[in-house]
Design an enzyme around this catalytic site. Structure first.
Site, PDB file in Angstrom:
ATOM      1  N   CYS A  55       0.669  -1.246  -0.143  1.00  9.84           N
ATOM      2  CA  CYS A  55      -0.070   0.407   0.187  1.00  9.84           C
ATOM      3  C   CYS A  55       1.004   1.415  -0.385  1.00  9.84           C
ATOM      4  O   CYS A  55       0.583   2.196  -1.077  1.00  9.84           O
ATOM      5  CB  CYS A  55      -1.162   0.183   0.826  1.00  9.84           C
ATOM      6  SG  CYS A  55      -0.194  -0.186   2.707  1.00  9.84           S
ATOM      7  N   GLN A 119       5.793  -5.431   9.272  1.00  9.56           N
ATOM      8  CA  GLN A 119       5.198  -6.231   8.384  1.00  9.56           C
ATOM      9  C   GLN A 119       5.826  -6.356   6.638  1.00  9.56           C
ATOM     10  O   GLN A 119       5.798  -6.889   5.771  1.00  9.56           O
ATOM     11  CB  GLN A 119       4.139  -5.440   7.790  1.00  9.56           C
ATOM     12  CG  GLN A 119       3.297  -5.670   6.439  1.00  9.56           C
ATOM     13  CD  GLN A 119       2.063  -4.942   6.553  1.00  9.56           C
ATOM     14  OE1 GLN A 119       1.776  -3.250   6.921  1.00  9.56           O
ATOM     15  NE2 GLN A 119       0.357  -5.231   6.774  1.00  9.56           N
ATOM     16  N   GLY A 192     -12.070   9.041   9.987  1.00 13.41           N
ATOM     17  CA  GLY A 192     -11.528   9.869   8.516  1.00 13.41           C
ATOM     18  C   GLY A 192     -10.642   8.551   7.945  1.00 13.41           C
ATOM     19  O   GLY A 192     -10.922   7.129   8.439  1.00 13.41           O
TER      20      GLY A 192
END
Length: 423
Positions: A55, A119, A192
């Site tokens: 991402c 990660q 948000g």
């Protein structure tokens, strides 16, 4: 052999642009095949390639006899439907030691949005496995990645790179852990869906909370973020009615006025029978009315509050980074030494083949002599003399050819190769 890398990440490219070059894990194989087949086979036969896509980054690593960065940029730009010039303005291109240093830093968590996070290492291993499965990973890139994993392991075991909070989100997790004994039993609401919330969700999700929810003005954007972490999305308008469900609330929107008021929090506390709520307001200006902080069962932290927690780990954090960089430097030097030696492999193979040919010839000659009844001692003497003469013939011929300067240089080389004393 040369190695090069092309990439763009959270520090160089906006989210929408990164999205154009995001490849799901099941897309890696066909994408690698497309990339490798795009190289001219004459100058770039059998290019090794691997793609890391998360991402926060997309990176292409290649290895071949000749660097082809321009071609790689052109291919990636075309795959994302953008002009090469636009891609270049948001990308980084690296080769050889710079590429090695970068991939070692990525594996070690030094190039991550969350410093020291683990990660990325798992994501890199998935990418390498995908490249291996499609046959795109050769000896050079395999060495590069295996060494990056080894460096990352040493960084994590020898330094405290992942032990200190390095962001507002990490600090929030640390404070929440001080209030709740087990974060796995908590329900977390994020208000948000921007980059700061994305980072916060990443941190909290690592603690495996009981549930995660994303409240956002645009439901579709909230759903995208929620899906990545196995959470649910809700409309911002539903927040007041559902606020009581959550133990932890983290908010960061672009609203110019507070979106969580004192009255809504008071009603939530009443419904919760005054079980404590941990609230983090990362927005400037505030998302949560400042009066909420005065409520007895609410623990509200603002950006300024979290900044103090972040600064407390500054010295330890910098020391860990410095230690990690030393480990990475050593890893880069070791890889470049290995890469340099790879250029000698064809010569080594030729020398071994020549030696095998000489050995086979002398063995055949020895067998014939033994068959004729020659003594074993005489045969061994002849075989050893034959091998020695074959080994020395080239060196002796060079010593008697060329001018004086050439003979002197040859003499020094032969002396270094043949007259070395055993240590």
């Amino acid at each position: 052999m040369s190695v090069w890398a092309l990439g763009l990440n959270h520090t160089t490219a906006p989210l929408d642009l990164r999205g154009r070059f995001a490849f799901a894990l099941d897309q890696i194989a066909p994408t690698l095949q497309s990339l490798r087949s795009s190289f001219p086979t004459g100058r770039h036969p059998q290019v090794e390639a691997a793609i890391i896509s998360t991402c926060n980054r997309t990176e292409i690593y290649c290895a071949s006899e000749h660097i082809a960065l321009d071609h790689t940029v052109g291919w990636l730009a075309e795959s994302g439907g953008v002009a090469p010039a636009l891609l270049r303005s948001h990308a980084y291109t690296l080769h050889d030691d710079e590429a090695a240093r970068h991939v070692f830093r990525v594996a070690s968590g030094l190039d991550s949005m969350v410093l020291g996070e683990a990660q990325i290492l798992g994501q890199m291993k998935d990418a390498v496995r995908a490249a291996e499965n499609v046959g795109a990973l050769g000896t050079t890139l395999n060495q590069l990645f295996q060494r990056s994993f080894a460096v990352a392991k040493e960084v994590r075991t020898s330094t405290e790179i992942g032990a200190h909070s390095i962001s507002m989100a990490a600090a929030a997790v640390r404070l929440a852990g001080q209030l709740f004994e087990d974060l796995r039993k908590t329900r977390v609401l994020f208000v948000g869906a921007g980059e700061m919330i994305d980072l916060a969700v990443t941190h909290f999700a690592a603690k495996e909370p009981k549930s995660i929810a994303i409240a956002n003005r645009t439901l579709e954007r909230g759903e995208k973020l929620a899906t990545r972490f196995g959470g649910e999305a809700m409309r911002l308008a539903d927040l007041p009615a559902r606020l009581a469900e959550f133990d932890i609330v983290v908010s960061c929107t672009a609203s110019t006025l507070p979106i969580i008021g004192l009255g809504a929090v008071e009603r939530a506390l009443k419904a919760r029978k005054h079980r404590p709520m941990f609230m983090v307001d990362l927005a400037v200006p505030r998302d949560i009315e400042p009066e909420v902080k005065a409520l007895e069962d609410v623990y509200l932290y603002t950006v300024d509050d979290l900044a103090q927690v972040v600064q407390q780990g500054q010295a330890n954090r910098q020391a860990a980074v410095a230690q990690a960089e030393v480990i990475i430097d050593a890893g880069v030097q070791s890889f470049m030494h290995w890469l340099g030696q790879r250029g000698s492999v064809p010569l080594i193979q030729q020398l071994n083949a020549q030696a095998d040919e000489w050995r086979a010839a002398e063995m055949a000659r020895a067998r014939k002599l033994l068959a004729k009844g020659e003594s074993v001692d005489a045969v061994l003497e002849a075989m050893s003399r034959g091998l020695t003469q074959k080994m020395m013939h080239g060196a002796m011929a060079e010593l008697h050819s060329g001018d004086a300067a050439a003979r002197e240089q040859t003499a020094q080389t032969i002396s270094r190769l043949f007259l070395r004393k055993e240590r």
